[in-house]
Design a protein around this motif. Structure first.
Motif, PDB file in Angstrom:
ATOM      1  N   LEU A   1       0.860  -1.184   0.000  1.00  0.00           N
ATOM      2  CA  LEU A   1       0.000   0.000   0.000  1.00  0.00           C
ATOM      3  C   LEU A   1       0.895   1.232   0.000  1.00  0.00           C
ATOM      4  CD1 LEU A   1      -2.755  -1.085   2.530  1.00  0.00           C
ATOM      5  CD2 LEU A   1      -2.993  -0.747   0.078  1.00  0.00           C
ATOM      6  N   ARG A   2       0.854   1.997  -1.085  1.00  0.00           N
ATOM      7  CA  ARG A   2       1.701   3.184  -1.249  1.00  0.00           C
ATOM      8  C   ARG A   2       0.832   4.427  -1.213  1.00  0.00           C
ATOM      9  NH1 ARG A   2       5.008   2.686  -6.343  1.00  0.00           N
ATOM     10  NH2 ARG A   2       2.983   3.036  -7.294  1.00  0.00           N
TER      11      ARG A   2
ATOM     12  N   TYR B   1       5.249   3.838   1.998  1.00  0.00           N
ATOM     13  CA  TYR B   1       4.535   2.569   2.101  1.00  0.00           C
ATOM     14  C   TYR B   1       4.005   2.346   3.515  1.00  0.00           C
ATOM     15  CZ  TYR B   1       6.417   1.415  -2.430  1.00  0.00           C
ATOM     16  OH  TYR B   1       6.722   1.428  -3.773  1.00  0.00           O
ATOM     17  N   LEU B   2       2.826   1.752   3.587  1.00  0.00           N
ATOM     18  CA  LEU B   2       2.236   1.394   4.873  1.00  0.00           C
ATOM     19  C   LEU B   2       2.856   0.089   5.332  1.00  0.00           C
ATOM     20  CD1 LEU B   2      -0.039   2.287   6.861  1.00  0.00           C
ATOM     21  CD2 LEU B   2      -1.495   0.616   5.697  1.00  0.00           C
ATOM     22  N   ARG B   3       3.122  -0.018   6.634  1.00  0.00           N
ATOM     23  CA  ARG B   3       3.650  -1.263   7.182  1.00  0.00           C
ATOM     24  C   ARG B   3       2.888  -1.626   8.440  1.00  0.00           C
ATOM     25  NH1 ARG B   3       8.109   2.291   9.219  1.00  0.00           N
ATOM     26  NH2 ARG B   3       7.896   2.190  11.468  1.00  0.00           N
ATOM     27  N   LYS B   4       2.788  -2.915   8.699  1.00  0.00           N
ATOM     28  CA  LYS B   4       2.171  -3.416   9.926  1.00  0.00           C
ATOM     29  C   LYS B   4       3.283  -3.561  10.953  1.00  0.00           C
ATOM     30  CE  LYS B   4       0.427  -6.837   7.413  1.00  0.00           C
ATOM     31  NZ  LYS B   4      -0.202  -8.110   7.051  1.00  0.00           N
ATOM     32  N   LYS B   5       3.096  -2.931  12.117  1.00  0.00           N
ATOM     33  CA  LYS B   5       4.111  -3.013  13.163  1.00  0.00           C
ATOM     34  C   LYS B   5       3.732  -4.026  14.236  1.00  0.00           C
ATOM     35  CE  LYS B   5       4.443   1.172  14.639  1.00  0.00           C
ATOM     36  NZ  LYS B   5       4.858   2.472  15.142  1.00  0.00           N
ATOM     37  N   GLY B   6       2.456  -4.308  14.382  1.00  0.00           N
ATOM     38  CA  GLY B   6       2.021  -5.224  15.431  1.00  0.00           C
ATOM     39  C   GLY B   6       0.520  -5.288  15.462  1.00  0.00           C
ATOM     40  N   ASN B   7      -0.011  -5.531  16.626  1.00  0.00           N
ATOM     41  CA  ASN B   7      -1.460  -5.657  16.796  1.00  0.00           C
ATOM     42  C   ASN B   7      -2.175  -4.369  16.428  1.00  0.00           C
ATOM     43  OD1 ASN B   7      -1.033  -8.221  17.736  1.00  0.00           O
ATOM     44  ND2 ASN B   7      -1.067  -7.628  19.890  1.00  0.00           N
ATOM     45  N   ASN B   8      -2.715  -4.338  15.218  1.00  0.00           N
ATOM     46  CA  ASN B   8      -3.460  -3.176  14.723  1.00  0.00           C
ATOM     47  C   ASN B   8      -2.668  -1.886  14.805  1.00  0.00           C
ATOM     48  OD1 ASN B   8      -5.752  -4.665  14.027  1.00  0.00           O
ATOM     49  ND2 ASN B   8      -6.451  -4.630  16.141  1.00  0.00           N
TER      50      ASN B   8
ATOM     51  N   ILE C   1       4.518   4.232   8.544  1.00  0.00           N
ATOM     52  CA  ILE C   1       4.846   4.471   7.141  1.00  0.00           C
ATOM     53  C   ILE C   1       6.362   4.517   6.994  1.00  0.00           C
ATOM     54  CG2 ILE C   1       2.707   5.642   6.520  1.00  0.00           C
ATOM     55  CD1 ILE C   1       4.240   8.297   6.790  1.00  0.00           C
ATOM     56  N   THR C   2       6.834   4.252   5.815  1.00  0.00           N
ATOM     57  CA  THR C   2       8.263   4.258   5.546  1.00  0.00           C
ATOM     58  C   THR C   2       8.486   4.587   4.070  1.00  0.00           C
ATOM     59  OG1 THR C   2      10.297   2.946   5.724  1.00  0.00           O
ATOM     60  CG2 THR C   2       8.298   1.777   5.085  1.00  0.00           C
ATOM     61  N   PRO C   3       9.609   5.216   3.729  1.00  0.00           N
ATOM     62  CA  PRO C   3       9.852   5.568   2.331  1.00  0.00           C
ATOM     63  C   PRO C   3      10.186   4.363   1.449  1.00  0.00           C
ATOM     64  CG  PRO C   3      11.671   6.279   3.693  1.00  0.00           C
ATOM     65  CD  PRO C   3      10.617   5.766   4.614  1.00  0.00           C
ATOM     66  N   HIS C   4      10.411   3.204   2.041  1.00  0.00           N
ATOM     67  CA  HIS C   4      10.715   2.002   1.274  1.00  0.00           C
ATOM     68  C   HIS C   4       9.861   0.864   1.821  1.00  0.00           C
ATOM     69  CE1 HIS C   4      12.869   0.595   4.801  1.00  0.00           C
ATOM     70  NE2 HIS C   4      13.367   1.818   4.875  1.00  0.00           N
ATOM     71  N   TYR C   5       9.776  -0.232   1.093  1.00  0.00           N
ATOM     72  CA  TYR C   5       8.954  -1.317   1.594  1.00  0.00           C
ATOM     73  C   TYR C   5       9.746  -2.525   2.040  1.00  0.00           C
ATOM     74  CZ  TYR C   5       9.241  -3.182  -3.185  1.00  0.00           C
ATOM     75  OH  TYR C   5       9.668  -3.634  -4.390  1.00  0.00           O
ATOM     76  N   SER C   6      11.061  -2.509   1.960  1.00  0.00           N
ATOM     77  CA  SER C   6      11.778  -3.710   2.357  1.00  0.00           C
ATOM     78  C   SER C   6      13.260  -3.450   2.548  1.00  0.00           C
ATOM     79  CB  SER C   6      11.591  -4.793   1.308  1.00  0.00           C
ATOM     80  OG  SER C   6      12.283  -5.955   1.676  1.00  0.00           O
ATOM     81  N   ASN C   7      13.790  -4.038   3.553  1.00  0.00           N
ATOM     82  CA  ASN C   7      15.220  -4.300   3.689  1.00  0.00           C
ATOM     83  C   ASN C   7      15.315  -5.468   4.672  1.00  0.00           C
ATOM     84  OD1 ASN C   7      15.563  -3.435   6.416  1.00  0.00           O
ATOM     85  ND2 ASN C   7      15.799  -1.336   5.773  1.00  0.00           N
ATOM     86  N   ASP C   8      16.470  -6.041   4.836  1.00  0.00           N
ATOM     87  CA  ASP C   8      16.580  -7.269   5.625  1.00  0.00           C
ATOM     88  C   ASP C   8      16.027  -7.116   7.031  1.00  0.00           C
ATOM     89  OD1 ASP C   8      17.678  -8.630   3.519  1.00  0.00           O
ATOM     90  OD2 ASP C   8      19.751  -8.315   4.169  1.00  0.00           O
ATOM     91  N   TYR C   9      16.384  -6.027   7.734  1.00  0.00           N
ATOM     92  CA  TYR C   9      15.919  -5.826   9.105  1.00  0.00           C
ATOM     93  C   TYR C   9      14.405  -5.650   9.141  1.00  0.00           C
ATOM     94  CZ  TYR C   9      15.034  -3.740  13.625  1.00  0.00           C
ATOM     95  OH  TYR C   9      14.521  -3.468  14.863  1.00  0.00           O
ATOM     96  N   ASP C  10      13.908  -4.748   8.316  1.00  0.00           N
ATOM     97  CA  ASP C  10      12.475  -4.459   8.328  1.00  0.00           C
ATOM     98  C   ASP C  10      11.642  -5.661   7.921  1.00  0.00           C
ATOM     99  OD1 ASP C  10      12.792  -1.898   9.230  1.00  0.00           O
ATOM    100  OD2 ASP C  10      12.656  -0.987   7.253  1.00  0.00           O
ATOM    101  N   GLU C  11      12.116  -6.443   6.967  1.00  0.00           N
ATOM    102  CA  GLU C  11      11.335  -7.581   6.489  1.00  0.00           C
ATOM    103  C   GLU C  11      11.150  -8.610   7.597  1.00  0.00           C
ATOM    104  OE1 GLU C  11       8.873  -9.078   3.758  1.00  0.00           O
ATOM    105  OE2 GLU C  11      10.037  -7.275   3.436  1.00  0.00           O
TER     106      GLU C  11
END
Length: 75
Positions: A17-18, A25-32, A36-46
């Protein structure tokens, strides 16, 4: 078991979701919880944050100004 009996299970299409204005990009951090982040993936974030959403998840959210970006196979 389904595979042994000759059935195949279709994987649901996943989306990023951009945000239309910022390109973030929207990211899920946990329970609901979302961020947001300027990128959607890197090893740590994934490992700790999830960027891919199913259509069912998206339908249950108020996505407002977010656009759906299909996840390509292998991503």
């Amino acid at each position: 078991r389904a595979w042994l009996d000759g059935y195949t299970v279709e994987k649901p299409q996943l989306f990023y979701l951009r945000e239309k204005n910022t390109g973030y990009y929207l990211r899920k951090k946990g329970n609901n919880e979302y961020g947001i982040t300027p990128h959607y993936s890197n090893d740590y974030d994934e490992k700790y944050m999830h960027y891919k959403f199913t259509q069912q998840e998206i339908d249950s959210m108020q996505t407002g100004s977010y656009e759906l970006v299909p996840v390509e196979d292998g991503e």
